[in-house]
Design a protein around this motif. Sequence first.
Motif, mmCIF file in Angstrom:
data_model
loop_
_atom_site.group_PDB
_atom_site.id
_atom_site.type_symbol
_atom_site.label_atom_id
_atom_site.label_comp_id
_atom_site.label_asym_id
_atom_site.label_seq_id
_atom_site.Cartn_x
_atom_site.Cartn_y
_atom_site.Cartn_z
ATOM 1 N N THR A 13 -6.383 11.467 2.405
ATOM 2 C CA THR A 13 -6.950 11.117 1.102
ATOM 3 C C THR A 13 -6.084 10.106 0.371
ATOM 4 O O THR A 13 -6.580 9.092 -0.159
ATOM 5 N N ALA A 14 -4.774 10.339 0.357
ATOM 6 C CA ALA A 14 -3.858 9.434 -0.330
ATOM 7 C C ALA A 14 -3.867 8.042 0.299
ATOM 8 O O ALA A 14 -3.852 7.024 -0.393
ATOM 9 N N TRP A 15 -3.924 7.993 1.625
ATOM 10 C CA TRP A 15 -3.923 6.717 2.342
ATOM 11 C C TRP A 15 -5.222 5.940 2.100
ATOM 12 O O TRP A 15 -5.217 4.722 2.011
ATOM 13 N N GLY A 16 -6.322 6.663 1.954
ATOM 14 C CA GLY A 16 -7.603 6.004 1.776
ATOM 15 C C GLY A 16 -7.969 5.749 0.345
ATOM 16 O O GLY A 16 -9.007 5.137 0.074
ATOM 17 N N ALA A 17 -7.136 6.199 -0.608
ATOM 18 C CA ALA A 17 -7.460 6.023 -2.011
ATOM 19 C C ALA A 17 -7.440 4.543 -2.382
ATOM 20 O O ALA A 17 -6.596 3.776 -1.904
ATOM 21 N N ARG A 60 0.825 -1.208 0.000
ATOM 22 C CA ARG A 60 0.000 0.000 0.000
ATOM 23 C C ARG A 60 0.863 1.263 0.000
ATOM 24 O O ARG A 60 0.568 2.236 -0.691
ATOM 25 N N LEU A 61 1.947 1.231 0.763
ATOM 26 C CA LEU A 61 2.853 2.391 0.815
ATOM 27 C C LEU A 61 3.605 2.568 -0.508
ATOM 28 O O LEU A 61 3.815 3.705 -0.956
ATOM 29 N N GLU A 62 3.998 1.467 -1.120
ATOM 30 C CA GLU A 62 4.663 1.572 -2.427
ATOM 31 C C GLU A 62 3.750 2.246 -3.440
ATOM 32 O O GLU A 62 4.186 3.100 -4.225
ATOM 33 N N ARG A 63 2.481 1.869 -3.406
ATOM 34 C CA ARG A 63 1.516 2.484 -4.333
ATOM 35 C C ARG A 63 1.351 3.965 -4.043
ATOM 36 O O ARG A 63 1.362 4.807 -4.942
ATOM 37 N N LEU A 64 1.257 4.314 -2.752
ATOM 38 C CA LEU A 64 1.042 5.707 -2.361
ATOM 39 C C LEU A 64 2.206 6.591 -2.803
ATOM 40 O O LEU A 64 2.002 7.667 -3.388
ATOM 41 N N TYR A 65 3.437 6.147 -2.546
ATOM 42 C CA TYR A 65 4.587 6.984 -2.899
ATOM 43 C C TYR A 65 4.799 7.050 -4.406
ATOM 44 O O TYR A 65 5.281 8.064 -4.930
ATOM 45 N N ALA A 66 4.449 5.993 -5.104
ATOM 46 C CA ALA A 66 4.563 6.026 -6.566
ATOM 47 C C ALA A 66 3.586 7.025 -7.172
ATOM 48 O O ALA A 66 3.908 7.732 -8.141
ATOM 49 N N GLU A 67 2.398 7.128 -6.587
ATOM 50 C CA GLU A 67 1.365 7.995 -7.163
ATOM 51 C C GLU A 67 1.452 9.441 -6.695
ATOM 52 O O GLU A 67 1.078 10.355 -7.434
ATOM 53 N N TYR A 68 1.957 9.659 -5.464
ATOM 54 C CA TYR A 68 1.915 11.002 -4.902
ATOM 55 C C TYR A 68 3.285 11.559 -4.510
ATOM 56 O O TYR A 68 3.406 12.751 -4.238
ATOM 57 N N SER A 87 8.062 14.109 2.124
ATOM 58 C CA SER A 87 8.873 14.218 3.339
ATOM 59 C C SER A 87 8.970 12.883 4.054
ATOM 60 O O SER A 87 7.984 12.136 4.117
ATOM 61 N N PRO A 88 10.143 12.543 4.631
ATOM 62 C CA PRO A 88 10.264 11.311 5.418
ATOM 63 C C PRO A 88 9.261 11.241 6.568
ATOM 64 O O PRO A 88 8.898 10.145 7.006
ATOM 65 N N THR A 89 8.817 12.392 7.045
ATOM 66 C CA THR A 89 7.870 12.395 8.164
ATOM 67 C C THR A 89 6.526 11.781 7.784
ATOM 68 O O THR A 89 5.740 11.420 8.669
ATOM 69 N N SER A 90 6.268 11.648 6.489
ATOM 70 C CA SER A 90 4.975 11.104 6.060
ATOM 71 C C SER A 90 4.757 9.685 6.579
ATOM 72 O O SER A 90 3.621 9.299 6.889
ATOM 73 N N ILE A 91 5.839 8.899 6.694
ATOM 74 C CA ILE A 91 5.710 7.543 7.236
ATOM 75 C C ILE A 91 5.124 7.592 8.644
ATOM 76 O O ILE A 91 4.219 6.832 9.002
ATOM 77 N N ALA A 92 5.649 8.520 9.452
ATOM 78 C CA ALA A 92 5.177 8.640 10.832
ATOM 79 C C ALA A 92 3.737 9.137 10.880
ATOM 80 O O ALA A 92 2.930 8.653 11.681
ATOM 81 N N VAL A 93 3.400 10.087 10.029
ATOM 82 C CA VAL A 93 2.034 10.618 10.008
ATOM 83 C C VAL A 93 1.050 9.532 9.569
ATOM 84 O O VAL A 93 -0.030 9.377 10.150
ATOM 85 N N LEU A 94 1.425 8.769 8.560
ATOM 86 C CA LEU A 94 0.548 7.696 8.093
ATOM 87 C C LEU A 94 0.323 6.644 9.177
ATOM 88 O O LEU A 94 -0.792 6.142 9.352
ATOM 89 N N GLU A 95 1.383 6.324 9.915
ATOM 90 C CA GLU A 95 1.234 5.355 10.995
ATOM 91 C C GLU A 95 0.259 5.854 12.054
ATOM 92 O O GLU A 95 -0.583 5.110 12.552
#
Length: 243
Positions: free
Chosen positions: A237-241, A176-184, A201-209
């Motif tokens: 939005t990106a996480w729920g897409a 799911r994360l591979e798809r998210l970073y590839a698209e956004y 930003s690297p912080t996105s991993i922490a925010v998504l968690e």
Amino acid sequence: MDTAEEGRQQLDAASVHNAKQTLFQLLGRAGVFSGDAEELIGLVEAGALAVAYREVGGIGRSVPGEKGELYASGWLDGAQAVTDGLGDLAERALRQAVASGPSASAPDDRPPVRKMQVERAKVAVTPLYLSFTDVSDLDPEVSEQVLTAVLGTMNSRQRAGYAGQLAEFASVHRVRLERLYAEYGPGSTIAIHGRYSLVHSPTSIAVLERLATAPSELREEWDAAELPPAWLDGLTTAWGAPA
């Protein structure tokens, strides 16, 4: 002392104390606050005990040779006693490490986030982020503000183990994360400035968690830090897409 014991190399208490004091002094010269240094060293000690606890637990379940049921029962009981003792030591070391921090008067609450905790979070998120996409150009000061909001959702014990929780999150949701970073993320058609900025930003991993684990607490800390609501909405939005 038998031959096996003579061949083992183990540090004595004085040498361990010397190594700790040397590290403590070096961290002090580098400008690390004494309470942060104590907590950092304590976490390493607690981690070493936790690793020993897991390894001894695995060894203890393997009864050597075919020496009968009574021997096997005694071996397993003894191994369990040693494993339980190591587990207690690991737990005690973690409590002491967290209690050594300058904001640990109520370790089960959510104390103010300290700089060392933010630094530990940076070290945790960067390699995880780079396992999915390229390096970020987002302002480092913004990254600190985001990580402070993320860590603000946790108590001291949760912050101490957050690197492991992040690694598990990234492993469980890798596709799911591979798809998210590839698209956004970097290299996609999405610009770095806009509602999807934090995907760069690297912080996105922490925010998504945190979005997956403690969304209400995250939004509370996000609003308190006066971070752009659009950034959090974009990641949501990106996480729920749909994949």
